[in-house]
Design a protein around this motif. Structure first.
Motif, PDB file in Angstrom:
ATOM      1  N   THR A 198       0.805  -1.224   0.000  1.00 49.29           N
ATOM      2  CA  THR A 198       0.000   0.000   0.000  1.00 49.29           C
ATOM      3  C   THR A 198       0.840   1.277   0.000  1.00 49.29           C
ATOM      4  O   THR A 198       0.267   2.367  -0.032  1.00 49.29           O
ATOM      5  CB  THR A 198      -0.945   0.035   1.210  1.00 49.29           C
ATOM      6  OG1 THR A 198      -0.175   0.123   2.425  1.00 49.29           O
ATOM      7  CG2 THR A 198      -1.819  -1.204   1.262  1.00 49.29           C
ATOM      8  N   ASP A 240       0.017   3.825  -2.614  1.00 46.11           N
ATOM      9  CA  ASP A 240      -1.295   4.460  -2.608  1.00 46.11           C
ATOM     10  C   ASP A 240      -1.186   5.892  -2.104  1.00 46.11           C
ATOM     11  O   ASP A 240      -0.423   6.178  -1.168  1.00 46.11           O
ATOM     12  CB  ASP A 240      -2.273   3.685  -1.731  1.00 46.11           C
ATOM     13  CG  ASP A 240      -2.609   2.316  -2.298  1.00 46.11           C
ATOM     14  OD1 ASP A 240      -2.198   2.035  -3.445  1.00 46.11           O
ATOM     15  OD2 ASP A 240      -3.279   1.541  -1.601  1.00 46.11           O
ATOM     16  N   ASN A 272      -5.556  14.789   0.278  1.00 45.58           N
ATOM     17  CA  ASN A 272      -6.188  13.884   1.234  1.00 45.58           C
ATOM     18  C   ASN A 272      -6.999  14.650   2.278  1.00 45.58           C
ATOM     19  O   ASN A 272      -8.085  14.208   2.689  1.00 45.58           O
ATOM     20  CB  ASN A 272      -5.133  13.023   1.930  1.00 45.58           C
ATOM     21  CG  ASN A 272      -4.499  12.012   0.995  1.00 45.58           C
ATOM     22  OD1 ASN A 272      -5.095  11.611  -0.002  1.00 45.58           O
ATOM     23  ND2 ASN A 272      -3.282  11.591   1.296  1.00 45.58           N
ATOM     24  N   HIS A 287      -5.363   3.394  -6.917  1.00 43.27           N
ATOM     25  CA  HIS A 287      -5.183   4.283  -5.772  1.00 43.27           C
ATOM     26  C   HIS A 287      -3.817   4.962  -5.778  1.00 43.27           C
ATOM     27  O   HIS A 287      -3.492   5.699  -4.853  1.00 43.27           O
ATOM     28  CB  HIS A 287      -5.365   3.512  -4.465  1.00 43.27           C
ATOM     29  CG  HIS A 287      -6.804   3.241  -4.146  1.00 43.27           C
ATOM     30  ND1 HIS A 287      -7.204   2.337  -3.167  1.00 43.27           N
ATOM     31  CD2 HIS A 287      -7.952   3.742  -4.667  1.00 43.27           C
ATOM     32  CE1 HIS A 287      -8.526   2.312  -3.109  1.00 43.27           C
ATOM     33  NE2 HIS A 287      -8.994   3.147  -4.012  1.00 43.27           N
ATOM     34  N   THR A 288      -3.015   4.716  -6.802  1.00 35.86           N
ATOM     35  CA  THR A 288      -1.692   5.329  -6.887  1.00 35.86           C
ATOM     36  C   THR A 288      -1.747   6.614  -7.700  1.00 35.86           C
ATOM     37  O   THR A 288      -2.689   6.848  -8.454  1.00 35.86           O
ATOM     38  CB  THR A 288      -0.673   4.369  -7.519  1.00 35.86           C
ATOM     39  OG1 THR A 288      -1.040   4.114  -8.886  1.00 35.86           O
ATOM     40  CG2 THR A 288      -0.635   3.042  -6.771  1.00 35.86           C
ATOM     41  N   LYS A 343     -12.989  -0.801  -5.033  1.00 36.67           N
ATOM     42  CA  LYS A 343     -11.973   0.243  -4.945  1.00 36.67           C
ATOM     43  C   LYS A 343     -12.398   1.376  -5.870  1.00 36.67           C
ATOM     44  O   LYS A 343     -12.768   1.142  -7.016  1.00 36.67           O
ATOM     45  CB  LYS A 343     -10.603  -0.302  -5.349  1.00 36.67           C
ATOM     46  CG  LYS A 343     -10.042  -1.322  -4.377  1.00 36.67           C
ATOM     47  CD  LYS A 343      -8.759  -1.958  -4.883  1.00 36.67           C
ATOM     48  CE  LYS A 343      -7.619  -0.982  -5.003  1.00 36.67           C
ATOM     49  NZ  LYS A 343      -6.353  -1.641  -5.403  1.00 36.67           N
ATOM     50  N   ALA A 367     -11.758   5.382  -7.505  1.00 38.78           N
ATOM     51  CA  ALA A 367     -10.812   6.457  -7.806  1.00 38.78           C
ATOM     52  C   ALA A 367     -11.468   7.471  -8.727  1.00 38.78           C
ATOM     53  O   ALA A 367     -12.392   7.147  -9.484  1.00 38.78           O
ATOM     54  CB  ALA A 367      -9.541   5.895  -8.457  1.00 38.78           C
ATOM     55  N   LEU A 413     -16.843   6.568  -2.530  1.00 38.31           N
ATOM     56  CA  LEU A 413     -15.604   6.310  -1.799  1.00 38.31           C
ATOM     57  C   LEU A 413     -15.855   6.060  -0.314  1.00 38.31           C
ATOM     58  O   LEU A 413     -15.064   5.384   0.345  1.00 38.31           O
ATOM     59  CB  LEU A 413     -14.658   7.503  -1.972  1.00 38.31           C
ATOM     60  CG  LEU A 413     -13.291   7.430  -1.295  1.00 38.31           C
ATOM     61  CD1 LEU A 413     -12.402   6.383  -1.964  1.00 38.31           C
ATOM     62  CD2 LEU A 413     -12.610   8.797  -1.315  1.00 38.31           C
TER      63      LEU A 413
END
Length: 491
Positions: free
Chosen positions: A100, A103, A232, A340-341, A380, A382, A416
């Motif tokens: 992770t 991410d 974030n 997620h990267t 997941k 994005a 999300l």
């Protein structure tokens, strides 16, 4: 007798024409001592040509070489001690897996008990460290910024501390570069390393550039990670606004309607009229009804993703046989594990000519489209940033194309959230490999808020976060470009 010779007959046959492929081949020279060292092996695969060429490139570069690790090297590094994990449902010790670290905002793999027999605090990572995966898929590199500072990662992750903290961004950029990473993954003979230990870094050469140049590259890396942290924070703010407006309790605090509350397993009733031809219990979990009933109470309206006010299309590309080409000759392709990267583009590129029609209709993704993984790990989510536009997401990813930019960010934030993930995953089917399809995603309930200003604020925060991620990508690419042009290939 000579005229009957088969070789002679073939040589004189004019129809047998040999066509030589003029495409360039990879080659290198190998000394006799290297051949002996590698067990007198003569197969080309034993000697990584690109790795040997990478070492030659930096040996011929402008600046003298030092080593990444070792007594006189630029860094010190360590991994954690192996330990047996005691998993619990919830604790103060969420633990993250090495996979992770790439991410933008990692999620914990689970929680370990406080009585786990290890020094838990020694597993925490610290701001300014460079992290590297050292087993499994090795050589993936990340930088510790505010987002993951002080988080607990498993033991099999290399923590790299620079002797001069200002060198951290420079070391990160070198290990992310194609030349630096290739050298990292091989030894001096070009043999691929299957596991990286701290002592291995003592054999990895790195150009010792002037401090001003190191700082120039390092500052770009730090700025890039600062923007990721800010994105974030914006995502967290938008999610908090959604929760407050809908008065949503924590996902674990929902009151669900169980058939028998003191039963050792979860039990519940399902009406025949609500079966929807689904006999799998996961589809009928009471938490789903609890969430939907709750948002109906506090939202202006609960509609579905298929609503033309929400999406213009929900696309699930068909399966197809892929034709890969070299970098620079096709479209960058990435899969669900990478969404997620910041930079999901890997080493795979799809042929433009072979897949042109499918690419234009199904595979190319647009900015601010919401992506949802549909197989394997379901749900997941994005939001496509600007630099992903015209890249290709695999057919294992469903695209939710927003009806307009006024709902693109809002769609993403709801899907999300913990609540959106439950509503996505309830459609999961499959005995071996879990799946959902575009019809399922189209049916996912989504609330429209009573306060339009709050909904707009949520949307704008998500889009602003996406812009920051694009800017973060540009800064990192600039750092890597300077590393290549002014350090690795400089003469």
């Amino acid at each position: 007798m000579v005229n009957d010779n088969l070789a002679h007959q073939i040589a004189e046959t004019p129809e047998c024409e040999i066509v030589i492929d003029k495409a360039p081949v990879k080659w290198c020279t190998v000394s006799l001592s290297e051949i002996i060292e590698r067990g007198k092996r003569l197969e080309a695969s034993v000697y990584d040509v690109e790795a040997k060429q990478a070492r030659e490139i930096i040996a011929d570069a402008k600046y003298p070489l030092t080593t990444l690790g070792g007594a006189d090297g630029m860094t010190t590094s360590y991994t954690g001690a192996r330990f047996k994990r005691i998993w619990v449902e919830k604790s103060d010790y969420p633990i993250y897996q090495p996979s992770t670290i790439m991410d933008i905002k990692p999620s914990p793999d689970g929680y370990i008990s406080a009585v786990t027999d290890t020094d838990i605090d020694a597993l925490r990572v610290s701001k300014g460290q460079v992290l590297m995966t050292c087993s499994g898929t090795i050589g993936k590199v990340s930088f510790v910024s505010d987002t993951i500072d002080n988080l607990i990662f498993s033991h099999d992750l290399l923590r790299i501390n620079c002797k001069k903290p200002s060198d951290a961004g420079y070391v990160y950029a070198y290990l992310k570069s194609k030349v630096g990473n290739k050298i990292l993954l091989t030894n001096s003979y070009g043999a691929v390393i299957t596991h990286i230990e701290p002592e291995h870094l003592a054999t990895v050469p790195i150009p010792d550039a002037p401090d001003a140049l190191k700082l120039k590259i390092g500052n770009l890396v730090i700025q890039s990670y600062t923007l990721r942290d800010e994105s974030n924070t914006l995502i967290d703010e938008a999610t908090k606004l959604l929760i407050e407006e809908l008065k949503l309790p924590a996902i674990d605090n929902f009151e669900v309607d169980c058939f028998k509350k003191d039963a050792p397993v979860e039990t519940f009733n399902v009406k025949l009229s609500e079966m929807n031809y689904r006999l799998d219990a996961s589809y009928h979990l009471p938490i789903v009804d609890a969430i939907v009933d709750h948002i109906k109470k506090y939202a202006a309206e609960v509609t579905s993703i298929r609503d033309k006010r929400i999406s213009s299309a929900v696309i699930l590309p068909g399966r197809f046989k892929r034709v890969y080409v070299e970098e620079g000759h096709g479209y960058a392709l990435f899969g669900g594990k990478q969404i997620h990267t910041l930079d999901p583009s890997g080493k795979k590129y799809l042929s433009k000519s072979k897949h042109d029609e499918r690419i234009s209709k199904e595979l190319l993704i647009e900015e601010n489209t919401t992506l949802i993984t549909r197989s394997g790990t379901i749900g997941k989510v994005a939001l496509v940033p600007k630099h992903w536009a015209n890249w290709i997401a695999s057919e294992h990813i469903i695209r939710v194309v927003p009806a307009s930019q006024d709902v693109a960010g809002y769609n993403y934030i709801f899907l999300l959230s913990d609540y959106g993930r439950v509503l996505i995953q309830r459609y999961t089917y499959g005995a071996v490999v879990d799946e959902i399809d575009n019809g399922h995603v189209s049916d996912i309930p989504i609330p429209l808020l009573k306060n339009h200003d709050v909904q707009k604020r949520i949307n704008d925060l998500a889009l602003e976060a996406n812009k920051k991620r694009y800017e973060a990508y540009k800064l990192e690419q600039k750092a890597l470009k300077i590393m290549d042009e002014e350090v690795i290939y400089a003469k």
